[in-house]
Structures are given as structure tokens and as C-alpha cells.
Motif scaffolding. Structure first.
Motif, PDB file in Angstrom:
ATOM      1  N   MET A 213       0.847  -1.199   0.000  1.00  0.00           N
ATOM      2  CA  MET A 213       0.000   0.000   0.000  1.00  0.00           C
ATOM      3  C   MET A 213       0.883   1.249   0.000  1.00  0.00           C
ATOM      4  O   MET A 213       1.879   1.309   0.721  1.00  0.00           O
ATOM      5  N   ILE A 214       0.498   2.213  -0.828  1.00  0.00           N
ATOM      6  CA  ILE A 214       1.205   3.486  -0.886  1.00  0.00           C
ATOM      7  C   ILE A 214       0.220   4.604  -0.593  1.00  0.00           C
ATOM      8  O   ILE A 214      -0.969   4.490  -0.918  1.00  0.00           O
ATOM      9  N   ARG A 215       0.696   5.662   0.056  1.00  0.00           N
ATOM     10  CA  ARG A 215      -0.186   6.774   0.446  1.00  0.00           C
ATOM     11  C   ARG A 215       0.191   8.023  -0.327  1.00  0.00           C
ATOM     12  O   ARG A 215       1.362   8.387  -0.406  1.00  0.00           O
ATOM     13  N   ILE A 216      -0.827   8.695  -0.882  1.00  0.00           N
ATOM     14  CA  ILE A 216      -0.609   9.926  -1.635  1.00  0.00           C
ATOM     15  C   ILE A 216      -1.356  11.077  -0.965  1.00  0.00           C
ATOM     16  O   ILE A 216      -2.530  10.943  -0.623  1.00  0.00           O
ATOM     17  N   ALA A 217      -0.670  12.175  -0.727  1.00  0.00           N
ATOM     18  CA  ALA A 217      -1.293  13.361  -0.130  1.00  0.00           C
ATOM     19  C   ALA A 217      -1.891  14.223  -1.232  1.00  0.00           C
ATOM     20  O   ALA A 217      -1.218  14.543  -2.213  1.00  0.00           O
ATOM     21  N   LEU A 218      -3.157  14.583  -1.064  1.00  0.00           N
ATOM     22  CA  LEU A 218      -3.869  15.416  -2.026  1.00  0.00           C
ATOM     23  C   LEU A 218      -4.419  16.643  -1.327  1.00  0.00           C
ATOM     24  O   LEU A 218      -4.742  16.603  -0.137  1.00  0.00           O
ATOM     25  N   GLN A 219      -4.548  17.712  -2.079  1.00  0.00           N
ATOM     26  CA  GLN A 219      -5.162  18.923  -1.536  1.00  0.00           C
ATOM     27  C   GLN A 219      -6.603  18.614  -1.155  1.00  0.00           C
ATOM     28  O   GLN A 219      -7.325  17.957  -1.900  1.00  0.00           O
ATOM     29  N   SER A 220      -7.032  19.077  -0.004  1.00  0.00           N
ATOM     30  CA  SER A 220      -8.344  18.689   0.523  1.00  0.00           C
ATOM     31  C   SER A 220      -9.519  19.321  -0.205  1.00  0.00           C
ATOM     32  O   SER A 220     -10.626  18.799  -0.164  1.00  0.00           O
ATOM     33  N   LYS A 221      -9.294  20.451  -0.857  1.00  0.00           N
ATOM     34  CA  LYS A 221     -10.376  21.095  -1.597  1.00  0.00           C
ATOM     35  C   LYS A 221      -9.779  22.010  -2.662  1.00  0.00           C
ATOM     36  O   LYS A 221      -8.575  22.236  -2.699  1.00  0.00           O
ATOM     37  N   GLY A 222     -10.636  22.517  -3.520  1.00  0.00           N
ATOM     38  CA  GLY A 222     -10.180  23.449  -4.543  1.00  0.00           C
ATOM     39  C   GLY A 222      -9.921  22.785  -5.882  1.00  0.00           C
ATOM     40  O   GLY A 222     -10.112  21.578  -6.068  1.00  0.00           O
ATOM     41  N   ARG A 223      -9.465  23.591  -6.830  1.00  0.00           N
ATOM     42  CA  ARG A 223      -9.282  23.124  -8.196  1.00  0.00           C
ATOM     43  C   ARG A 223      -8.228  22.029  -8.296  1.00  0.00           C
ATOM     44  O   ARG A 223      -8.386  21.062  -9.036  1.00  0.00           O
ATOM     45  N   LEU A 224      -7.146  22.151  -7.525  1.00  0.00           N
ATOM     46  CA  LEU A 224      -6.093  21.139  -7.597  1.00  0.00           C
ATOM     47  C   LEU A 224      -6.584  19.799  -7.067  1.00  0.00           C
ATOM     48  O   LEU A 224      -6.169  18.740  -7.554  1.00  0.00           O
ATOM     49  N   ASN A 225      -7.459  19.825  -6.091  1.00  0.00           N
ATOM     50  CA  ASN A 225      -8.080  18.595  -5.592  1.00  0.00           C
ATOM     51  C   ASN A 225      -8.871  17.920  -6.704  1.00  0.00           C
ATOM     52  O   ASN A 225      -8.724  16.720  -6.969  1.00  0.00           O
ATOM     53  N   GLU A 226      -9.702  18.694  -7.390  1.00  0.00           N
ATOM     54  CA  GLU A 226     -10.555  18.140  -8.444  1.00  0.00           C
ATOM     55  C   GLU A 226      -9.722  17.591  -9.593  1.00  0.00           C
ATOM     56  O   GLU A 226      -9.982  16.486 -10.092  1.00  0.00           O
ATOM     57  N   GLU A 227      -8.713  18.340 -10.014  1.00  0.00           N
ATOM     58  CA  GLU A 227      -7.907  17.903 -11.156  1.00  0.00           C
ATOM     59  C   GLU A 227      -7.034  16.705 -10.800  1.00  0.00           C
ATOM     60  O   GLU A 227      -6.783  15.841 -11.647  1.00  0.00           O
ATOM     61  N   SER A 228      -6.573  16.630  -9.558  1.00  0.00           N
ATOM     62  CA  SER A 228      -5.788  15.472  -9.124  1.00  0.00           C
ATOM     63  C   SER A 228      -6.642  14.206  -9.135  1.00  0.00           C
ATOM     64  O   SER A 228      -6.210  13.148  -9.616  1.00  0.00           O
ATOM     65  N   LEU A 229      -7.863  14.311  -8.621  1.00  0.00           N
ATOM     66  CA  LEU A 229      -8.751  13.156  -8.599  1.00  0.00           C
ATOM     67  C   LEU A 229      -9.167  12.749 -10.006  1.00  0.00           C
ATOM     68  O   LEU A 229      -9.321  11.556 -10.298  1.00  0.00           O
ATOM     69  N   GLU A 230      -9.331  13.724 -10.892  1.00  0.00           N
ATOM     70  CA  GLU A 230      -9.666  13.419 -12.288  1.00  0.00           C
ATOM     71  C   GLU A 230      -8.525  12.663 -12.955  1.00  0.00           C
ATOM     72  O   GLU A 230      -8.755  11.690 -13.694  1.00  0.00           O
ATOM     73  N   LEU A 231      -7.283  13.096 -12.712  1.00  0.00           N
ATOM     74  CA  LEU A 231      -6.134  12.393 -13.283  1.00  0.00           C
ATOM     75  C   LEU A 231      -6.076  10.961 -12.771  1.00  0.00           C
ATOM     76  O   LEU A 231      -5.877  10.014 -13.550  1.00  0.00           O
ATOM     77  N   LEU A 232      -6.238  10.782 -11.463  1.00  0.00           N
ATOM     78  CA  LEU A 232      -6.188   9.433 -10.899  1.00  0.00           C
ATOM     79  C   LEU A 232      -7.300   8.555 -11.480  1.00  0.00           C
ATOM     80  O   LEU A 232      -7.071   7.374 -11.768  1.00  0.00           O
ATOM     81  N   ALA A 233      -8.486   9.133 -11.677  1.00  0.00           N
ATOM     82  CA  ALA A 233      -9.586   8.365 -12.286  1.00  0.00           C
ATOM     83  C   ALA A 233      -9.232   7.957 -13.711  1.00  0.00           C
ATOM     84  O   ALA A 233      -9.548   6.841 -14.147  1.00  0.00           O
ATOM     85  N   GLU A 234      -8.555   8.839 -14.442  1.00  0.00           N
ATOM     86  CA  GLU A 234      -8.151   8.527 -15.817  1.00  0.00           C
ATOM     87  C   GLU A 234      -7.187   7.349 -15.873  1.00  0.00           C
ATOM     88  O   GLU A 234      -7.144   6.632 -16.875  1.00  0.00           O
TER      89      GLU A 234
END
Length: 283
Positions: free
Chosen positions: A1-22
Motif C-alpha cells: 500500500m502506498i499513500r498519496i497526499a492530495l489537496q483537501s479542496k479546490g481546483r487542484l483537488n478536483e484535477e488530481s482526482l480526475e487524473l487518478l480516475a483517468e
């Protein structure tokens, strides 16, 4: 298991989650959750403030992180930048009241400059041999000149609309920023292998950006001309059609020259041209 830190809110949060979904990693977007785990990849997300991510990764609280390059540089972080992600683009710039005359960087000598990025600003001013007073504040930097806190500001600029609405104009850019993937130093072999898998998927998605997949029917006798127009990654794919004298040609094209290529192909007899958007490109 690996852990990735993501911004909790805002545009960077949304774009990071979109990339991971892709790349096939769906992480629950639940609000008010500190940790969330993906289902089809051994990774979990740790949601943090953007300015906490660099040190969390540096200290091994998270193995990876997605953060703006500006935050990474400001925190003087010991984590490693492993990949630039191409989204969340902005710049850090100096701005002054729009009514002020500006004739060069020497304007800032002796001025007070308000910013949330004192480290980056100090380095920039030292490189330019400018002696200025740095007023460090958090949030709403753009109002500092209007309330008499400073004569200029140094802040993130995207479209520039916020500066205009506060009676300011951008005069100097110190750095360009974008989202970057960072990693804690000296990852364990198992986690390094997972990072390599993640990078493989991200790069496959990135190769499709700005690309179109084009396929058409073309007279076989014109194939040499067509392959000169559409060289492809290695070379175009060519398949014979049931109708004698015709072939099907497939290639990946840069979107910027798509219409130019289509016009050239039609001129040599191409028909039934179909343009598709590729999702992933594995080399």
C-alpha cells in the motif's frame, strides 16, 4: 500500500482526482474525510492543506503528494519532484497599483511588498539585486496596497482578473508553476514499484493529450503520398479493404494540424475520414 497526499479542496483537488480516475484509480471524494482508499490499486489518499503536503511527504507521513510547484519551492522541501503533471498552471508575479508608472525592476527598491510566498520572493529579489521590505501575510494579499499595508504585492496569478478587480497590474513574473508529483526520499522497493506503475499509467494518459486518432479509406495507389502526410508514431497502420484498389489507413495526429492534414488527404482521394479521441497511448 502506498499513500498519496492530495489537496483537501479546490481546483487542484478536483484535477488530481480526475487524473487518478483517468489512470484507473477511483478514490472516494467524501468530504470531511482525512483518509480514503482506492478499490483497484493499492493506494490511499491523505487529504491535507496544500501548504502541508510538501513536509508531509518529506517526513514520510505520505509517500507521494500532488502539489503546486510554488508550494514545493516555498516550503524548501526535501521531497523529490518525480513528474510534472501539466495542470494547475499559474505564475507568481509582482503587481503594483495600475496608476503607477513602471519602468523596470528597480521600481521595487525600498518598497514594501506583501506576499504569502516570502521565500520565493526573497530569492527573486536577491537575484535581481533589489532591496525591498517583505511583508508576509496570509490570504487576501491583493488588498494590501489599498489598505496601506504595502506598495506592491507578490502573489499567484492565473487569469489576472483578481488583480484587475483590485486596481492592480502585473509587472514582473518570478516563476511559472504547475502541479507536480512528489515522493518521499528513498522509497522502499515495494512502494517504488507502485510509484513506477503509477507513472507508467500517467504517462500513457499524457501521450494522448492534444492527439487525435484518424482513420480513412484511400486508393491504394496513393498510399505513399498519404503516409508522407501522416507519418504516425512509427508509421501508419495500413489494412486492405474488400474492395480492390482501396486501403484503410490509421494514424495518430497532433490536433493542432488535424484540419490541415485532412485537407491534404482529401486532395489525394481519401474518403470516409473518421476522427476519434484516444484515451490511452501505451508505447
Amino acid at each position: 500500500m502506498i499513500r498519496i497526499a492530495l489537496q483537501s479542496k479546490g481546483r487542484l483537488n478536483e484535477e488530481s482526482l480526475e487524473l487518478l480516475a483517468e489512470v484507473g484509480i477511483d478514490i472516494e471524494r467524501g468530504k470531511r474525510r482525512l483518509l480514503a482508499r482506492a478499490e483497484l490499486f493499492p493506494i490511499e489518499a491523505l487529504y491535507l492543506r496544500d501548504d502541508d503536503i510538501p513536509h508531509a511527504v518529506e517526513r514520510g507521513v505520505a509517500d507521494l503528494g500532488i502539489v503546486g510547484l510554488n508550494e514545493y519551492e516555498e516550503r524548501r522541501c526535501g521531497a523529490t519532484v518525480v513528474h510534472k503533471l501539466g495542470f494547475g498552471r499559474c505564475r507568481l508575479s509582482l503587481a503594483i497599483p495600475k496608476g503607477e508608472e513602471y519602468e523596470g525592476i528597480g521600481y521595487f527598491n525600498g518598497k514594501r511588498i506583501a506576499t504569502s510566498y516570502p521565500v520565493i520572493l526573497r530569492k527573486f529579489l536577491e537575484e535581481k539585486n533589489i532591496k525591498a521590505e517583505i511583508e508576509e501575510i496570509a490570504g487576501s494579499v491583493e488588498i494590501a496596497p489599498a489598505v496601506g499595508m504595502a506598495e506592491a504585492i507578490f502573489d499567484i496569478v492565473s487569469s489576472g482578473g483578481t488583480l484587475v478587480s483590485n486596481g492592480l497590474k502585473e509587472v514582473e513574473t518570478a516563476m511559472h508553476s504547475e502541479a507536480v508529483l512528489i515522493a518521499t526520499p528513498r522509497l522502499e522497493p515495494e512502494k517504488q514499484a507502485l510509484l513506477n506503475q503509477l507513472l507508467f499509467r500517467i504517462e500513457a494518459v499524457e501521450r494522448t493529450r492534444g492527439k487525435k486518432y484518424i482513420l480513412m479509406n484511400i486508393p491504394t495507389e496513393r498510399l505513399a503520398e498519404a503516409t508522407g502526410i501522416l507519418p504516425g508514431i512509427k508509421s501508419p497502420t495500413i489494412l486492405p479493404l474488400a474492395e480492390r484498389g482501396w486501403s484503410s489507413l490509421h494514424a495518430v495526429v497532433d490536433e493542432r494540424v488535424l484540419w490541415e492534414k485532412i485537407e491534404q488527404l482529401k486532395a489525394i482521394g481519401a474518403e470516409d475520414i473518421l476522427v476519434l479521441t484516444p484515451e490511452k497511448m501505451i508505447l
